[in-house]
Every structure is written in C-alpha cells, then in structure tokens.
Write a protein that holds these residues in place. Sequence first.
Motif: not given
Lengths: 288, 272
Positions: A29-37, B271-272
């Motif tokens: 879900p949103n904020g799960a950490g996908k993009t950060t990973s 870079i976020t």
Amino acid sequence: MSKHFGAVRAVSDVTFTVEPGRVTGFLGPNGAGKTTSLRMLLGLVRPTSGSATFGGTAYRDLARPLSTVGTALEASSFNPGRTARRHLAVYAAAAGIARSRIDEVLTLTGIAEAADRRVGGYSLGMRQRLGLAFALLGDPEVLVLDEPINGLDPEGIRWIRELLQHLAGEGRTVLVSSHLLSEVQQTVDRVVILSRGRIVHEGSLDDLEGAQRVLVNAQDRAALRAALLAAGLAVVDTDAGLAVPGTPADIGALAYRAGVALSLLQPERAGLEEVFLELVGSGEGAAA
Amino acid sequence: MIAALRSEVVKLATTRLWWVLALILIGYVGFTAALLAGLFGALGDQLSAQPNAPQLPPETIAPVVYSTVTAVGYVFPLILGTLAVTSEVRYQTLTPTFLAQPRRGRVLGAKLIVLGVTGALFGVIGLVASLGLGAPILAATGTDARLADSETWALAGRVVLAMALWAIIGVGVGSLIQNQVAAIVSVLAFTQFVEPVLRFGTSIWDWTAAVGRFLPGAASDALVGASIFTSFSGVGGTVRPLEWWQGGLVLLAVAAVVSVIGYVTAWRRDIT
Ligand SMILES: Nc1ncnc2c1ncn2[C@@H]1O[C@H](COP(=O)(O)OP(=O)(O)OP(=O)(O)O)[C@@H](O)[C@H]1O
Ligand SMILES: [Mg+2]
C-alpha cells in the motif's frame, strides 16, 4: 536493506532476489516503502544498512548502467521546457547510447508523434510513456519500474502488460511495483509484498492464493453439484454458479469424467485480492 | 567523462535559459556601455575642467566602458551556473542524471567545466555588446577607443576568464543551496546588496579596505583591471587593489570552496 529517515523506518530488513525471465511484482500500500527500496537498489538513496546488487555488482559500479538496468520511477523527472526527444538525448549522451535508439524507443512507447513537443504540455499517460522510453533507452537486461501503469489508458495498460511479458520472455529481469494486486496479477509470475517497510509475502501467486477456488457452472447444475459433492468438495452456491476449492484443470477433468457439459469454468480472483489485503492489513497491525 | 561533458552540453543547449540570459546580458551590458561611453565622451572635457569633479584619466575611459561586461554583467553567468544545478533539483532530473552516471562527482565535475566554458562564451557575447556599442560611441565623441591597444585585448581576455569563473562559482552555489528560490535569492541579495554595502563600508578605513579587496566582486574587478565601481571610489590611501592574478586566484578559491562544500554536503544526499 533497511532505511530510516530520522525516526521514520521506511524500510526494515528487506531481503529478496529477483530472477531473470520472469516478471516480479513488488506490491504494497501507499507508504509501504516500495519507492524507497527501489531507490536504494539504484544507488539514489543510501541504505541505513545492507546493500543491493545486480548480478553481484552494485548499481554505482556498473560499467554501463543504462544498458544494464532500465528504470522508470514514479516521480515524473522532466524539465518541462525540453521536448521528449531532447530529454532522451541528454541521457543517451551521458550513457553513450546511439541517437538512433531515441527514435526507436519513442516509437516503441507510442509518443513518436509528440516527441518534438515540450514535455510540460504532456498528459500523465504521455509522461509515463516517456518514463518508459527512458527505461528502455539502453535496451537493458533488467527493468525496474515504479508504478508504470498509473495514468495509462486501457490500451496502454494492455500494451505494457504485453511488453513486460515479452521482455521477460526474452530472458530479461523485470521488477514492477504497484499498490494494487489486481493491476498486475495478470502480468506477474512472482510477487514480493511489502507492508510498513517489511516483507509479508514472497513467492508465486499460487502460493499466495492458499486455497484456490474455481467458479463453475453447467446447464445441468444439479448433475454438476452431485459430481462435485461425490468428489468430496465443499460446494457453495452463488448466482453465477458453484464455487469450489481447486484449480480449473482439476474441476474441468472432474466434470468431464462425470459427463457434465460445463457452461462456465473460471478461477476465482476475488479471493486473491482478499488475501492480499489481509496480508497487508496484518502487516499494519504488527507495525502499529 | 567525455560522455558526462556531452550530456551537460546537451542539457544546456536544450533549454531556453542560456540564450534568454545571454540576450538580457547583451541588452544590459550594451545599454550600460553605450551610456557610459556617451556620458564620458560628452562630459569628459567638462569634468576635467572642474578640479572638484571626480576625475577619470582619459586613458581609463575605454577600459571602464569595456569592462561593464563584468562590472554589471557578472551576475548572469553566476545565475546560469546556479540554475544549471538547482533546476535539476527542482524538476527532479537528478534522478535520471544519476541513473545515467552514478558517479556523482563526475557529474559535478562535468557541470563545472561545461558551465565554465559557457561563462567564457558569455564573456565573449558581453564583449561584443560593450565593444560593439562602446567603441563607436567613444570614437564618435572624440575619445580614444583604444582598439589598437594590446592592453584592451588583454582586458578582454581577463573579462572572459572572470565570466568563466563566475559561472563556475554559480555551479558551486547551486550544489550548496539546492533550493532554486533560496539559491537565486541568496545570489541576488549578496551580489546586489550585501557585497556592494560591504565594499563601500570597508573602503572607509585602510585596515578594512585591506580585507574588503578580497570580496568576490572586488576580486573580479581586480582581475579584469577596470570597473566603473572602482574608478571613482578613491581607493587611495595605502591599500592597493589586488593584482589581476590575485583577483583571479581569489575567484578560483571561492569557486573551489563552495563546490567542495556543496559536493560533500548536499550533492551526495539521498535523491527521494
Ligand atoms: N525523504 C524522505 N524523508 C522522510 N521520510 C520519507 C522520505 N522518503 C520516504 N519517506 C517515508 O518512507 C515511507 C515509505 O515511502 P515510499 O515512498 O517508499 O512508499 P511507497 O511504497 O513507494 O508508497 P506509494 O505507493 O505511495 O508510492 C513513507 O512513510 C514515507 O513518508
Ligand atoms: Mg512509491
């Protein structure tokens, strides 16, 4: 890998492997950490601990990064004053990619006609396609796509599904994130599900389904029910037909042996989304 | 590295910014040079007739007119360099930039070099304006335009060098203050207000003047060797302005310091 932004534990001890020749879904879900990973994977964000490699090499040590890993991240990273063609020219120059490839990816992603317009005037779907064109620029072996389906029209969604499967079919490695299982379930072979920065499931979709169900129906519904009951299956009556545990192959064979002509044989997908939400929900409960 | 340089060239060439700034530079420098040439040409005789009026030796008139490129125009390469970095932050194009070249130091190095060359180009463009308008007007008003003087062309060379250094300083400032609005406000506030006040303030006593000549704008004027701002302010006393090469070194040091601090602090951030 783990990543903490101050007090925010965006990603905690996430470990997984993405295999070539398959499309792997990266869900949460949103904020799960996908993009950060994904950004840690690409060397854009420094992990608090841990590391990620592509076939043993960290992204920043790749000799030809864009020709090894193609990336489309969710943020639309364009200078609105540049045209699509010039946007791609900037990075083709940086990666030493031939200019002829720019036309190829523009055509492939269906924005060739708008290629000389400023990106500032693009629709969301067109930006998404330009992001994909950037990802494909180096004809890479690995594709990392963050929510590529966002903003695409139905034709675009079908196109990208086919493209991803085609690329995986060529033996490439495809990792695609989404916050909706239903969005990617027809495309992915494997899933990694993230919730509150932790992996809550990793495996094939079949694993995820646990008890798979099939919706089945026949003109002679009574005969079908009798055959299913005789096989010891729990049968649930619905408007559309009978819901039974099992796979379409098993149930079809069973009906064939019983001599019942089927009018419907359909795997139950609703169950999958429920399992997904449950997993993600339980993750939230654990983290709270 | 060649690829990184080429990419930076394409980046600059594919947006409107550089030529918009170049056009404004031409207009601004051309106007100022023409105004000064006309003013000195017409008033020169009257000024020298009045002993109380600020004196400008006739041989310094042409250099002052031509050096308007840096005296009033140095802020343009400075802003160009700053925007070359902050626009990437603003539009999040650092993401594809670092994906294509994950060695971030090389990206910064390529930017410093390409913007330095572009700053030099701005110097040439500015000289076309200051010489192109200033020289004919000086000639028309009967002042020596000094076009045959090798010192005039040495000054032109130092103008080009100064403009290159200002663009490089801009890249350093942008890498340090990555927020576009904050960076531009800082650049304008410093160059248009803080530094002029400091330069004026420090010129009052000798010991402060000794420090004040190291301010970047003063160093730039020293490097070029002429400026409308230094010509009248009686930097008499015992404190002499820096030598031209000292001024150049001061600018280079400023560029190096801001770039290194920018690289170590902001450039390597997530870079976020
Ligand atoms: N630069 C940052 N500073 C502070 N917190 C951040 C930063 N970037 C991300 N986070 C936090 O990290 C967590 C994970 O964010 P992330 O963007 O990875 O989620 P996501 O799974 O991609 O979500 P979405 O589906 O909305 O894209 C969120 O709680 C977010 O607020
Ligand atoms: Mg995300």
